[in-house]
Design an enzyme around this catalytic site. Structure first.
Site, PDB file in Angstrom:
ATOM      1  N   CYS A  28      97.189  -5.875 -31.119  1.00  0.00           N
ATOM      2  CA  CYS A  28      96.423  -6.168 -29.913  1.00  0.00           C
ATOM      3  C   CYS A  28      95.566  -7.406 -30.110  1.00  0.00           C
ATOM      4  CB  CYS A  28      95.490  -4.997 -29.561  1.00  0.00           C
ATOM      5  SG  CYS A  28      96.294  -3.406 -29.345  1.00  0.00           S
ATOM      6  N   ASP A  63      80.187 -46.526 -28.859  1.00  0.00           N
ATOM      7  CA  ASP A  63      80.482 -46.635 -27.433  1.00  0.00           C
ATOM      8  C   ASP A  63      79.188 -46.840 -26.643  1.00  0.00           C
ATOM      9  OD1 ASP A  63      82.778 -45.765 -25.283  1.00  0.00           O
ATOM     10  OD2 ASP A  63      80.777 -45.144 -24.641  1.00  0.00           O
TER      11      ASP A  63
END
Length: 506
Positions: A40, A450
């Site tokens: 499961c 950046d």
């Protein structure tokens, strides 16, 4: 709680996740119950088994290899994929990415081993040790998952499903489904109809699938990223649906994506059904659907609060932000190079011109495929405009890709990929890091040079000088800072690396 390592499935920690039915761990490990012979997902709603009766396994393939059947109540194979295959860079993780992309279906274990640079024997030994199953068993589990998905969510015939899932024969398909799910394919479909009603959509050549993800998901960020970077002729964004044509191993596919609560709705018009599984894997990669957003945000929050002002994490973090991946490595590199030093809108215009001139039309010319690297290498200089040096660099990169001197795929290591990218003319550290982050879904790259990231950090007072505290989630911090800067626009100079990201706020 942090992700559970496939190499260190601590029993107490795993059992605690099972007793609390913590859905964040679905896909990260599987619970095998010896008394029932069933495996499961951790969040299974069934009665929690006694500790003495369970064992924890890193993959569905390992459970199947041990003779366990998939639970038909919690559908463990339907859980979002494990985020470990992106956070880890070892051989096992890189192999899992390539298996999901269908390398074994196309070329067998030899192709997988050659791509990774290992012998078949070494590869099988490592995967069996790390993941509890060898490459063939892992690929078989992947085929079983694809088959169940199609059985329960489409009206395709069983023979079409067997072909689409990558099985060599109908008999192999039937035997695998019975072994994994303990029922026939027909029974699986009947059970689904009883649970959900007879609501399966007609295919009409188009498959509609629900791609699950872990909540939360920052829908606005993904929708901005897709819409802002949509190049006319290649991609469209209309009424919340992203559409484009994609070159696939056996032809092409036209995809449509829309983010819904709890899932992404994906419509696929496949030229060849064998391309279904790799296409789904690429879509999940594009949207970063296997991320563990709660765990990531908790880690980033702790790092921010420990060194910055109180309450900063709430200002910085948008719950559930994702790091967009890509659909095709060569396309990502070439589009990134085209977009250097210019705005998003200008980059889209250049890409649209290239696609119109060199891309192959599909769907009655409604869409074009992104041009092949061979076509760009031969004719790109005639189509692309701008500084001669940049055009030469783009054509040179296309030539390296077409000739096999540069190889871009998700099974590479970040260090090797970055080294090869930096060896190209016209590729600097920002471009190499950006491509590495998106191609490999690398979670730990901070684009600190950046301009938009730096502006976001400045607006929030985030110190980028010491970044170790945010490892291994620095790519996600990059996205958070990008989004904050874009949502609070100020003047950002054109002609600067990263400025092309700052043209449209989410």
């Amino acid at each position: 709680m942090d992700p559970v390592s496939a190499n260190d499935l601590d029993f107490e920690r795993c059992y605690r996740a099972v007793t609390t039915r913590d859905a964040r761990f679905d896909g990260q490990f599987f619970t095998a119950v010896r008394t029932t012979g069933i495996y499961c997902r951790p969040s299974c709603p069934a009665i929690t088994p006694k500790p003495a009766n369970v064992t924890f396994l890193p993959t569905a393939a390992a459970a199947q290899q041990g003779g366990y059947r998939a639970c038909r109540r919690c559908l463990p194979d339907a859980a979002p994929g494990s985020p470990l295959w992106n956070t880890r860079a070892d051989l096992a993780a890189r192999a899992m990415r390539l298996i999901a992309d269908g390398v074994i279906e196309r070329g067998g274990v030899p192709a997988l081993a050659d791509t990774l640079g290992y012998s078949q024997r070494q590869l099988t030994r490592v995967l069996t040790s790390e993941l509890g199953a060898g490459p063939l068993a892992l690929a078989r589990a992947h085929r079983a998952h694809t088959a169940r998905l199609l059985i329960q969510t489409t009206r395709l015939t069983m023979s079409d499903i067997a072909f689409a899932a990558g099985f060599a024969s109908i008999r192999q398909f039937n035997d695998t489904v019975r072994e994994v799910f303990a029922v026939s394919p027909t029974t699986l479909r009947e059970e689904s109809r009883r649970r959900n009603g007879d609501t399966l959509p007609a295919t009409n050549g188009v498959l509609t699938l629900r791609l699950p993800y872990r909540e939360p998901l920052d829908r606005s960020w993904l929708e901005w990223f897709l819409s802002a970077h949509a190049a006319p002729g290649l991609e469209t964004w209309e009424d919340g649906v992203f559409t484009r044509a994609l070159r696939t191993p056996h032809g092409h596919t036209t995809i449509g994506l829309s983010v819904q609560p709890g899932h992404v709705r994906a419509s696929l018009a496949l030229h060849d059904m064998r391309d279904l599984a790799p296409t789904v894997a690429r879509l999940r990669h594009l949207l970063d659907l296997d991320a563990d957003p709660v765990g990531i945000d908790e880690a980033l929050s702790a790092g921010l609060e420990s060194t910055h002002r109180e309450g900063i994490a709430g200002a910085v973090l948008a719950p559930g932000i994702r790091v967009p991946g890509c659909l095709d490595g060569p396309e990502l590199l070439l589009r990134t190079m085209i977009g250097q030093q210019i705005s998003v809108a200008a980059a889209n215009t250049h890409v649209a011109r290239l696609v119109q001139a060199l891309g192959e039309p599909v769907d009655g010319a409604a869409h074009h495929l992104f041009p092949t690297t061979e076509a760009i290498a031969e004719h790109g200089a005639e189509v692309l405009t701008g500084p001669a040096r940049r055009v030469e660099a783009i054509v040179g990169a296309a030539r390296a890709l077409a000739g096999g001197d540069l190889v871009l795929h998700s099974g590479r290591t970040a260090a090797d990929l970055r080294r090869d990218l930096l060896a190209l003319d016209g590729v600097g550290p920002w471009t190499a890091d950006y491509v590495t982050m998106r191609l490999l879904a690398d979670p730990d790259i901070l684009l600190h040079t950046d301009l938009v990231v730096r502006r976001g950090a400045s607006l929030l007072g985030v110190d980028l000088a010491d970044t170790a505290r945010w490892a291994p989630w620095r790519s996600y911090l990059t996205m958070h800072l990008w989004k904050h800067a874009l949502a609070n626009p100020t003047s950002v100079p054109d002609g600067a690396a990263g400025a092309r990201k700052a043209r449209t706020a989410p």
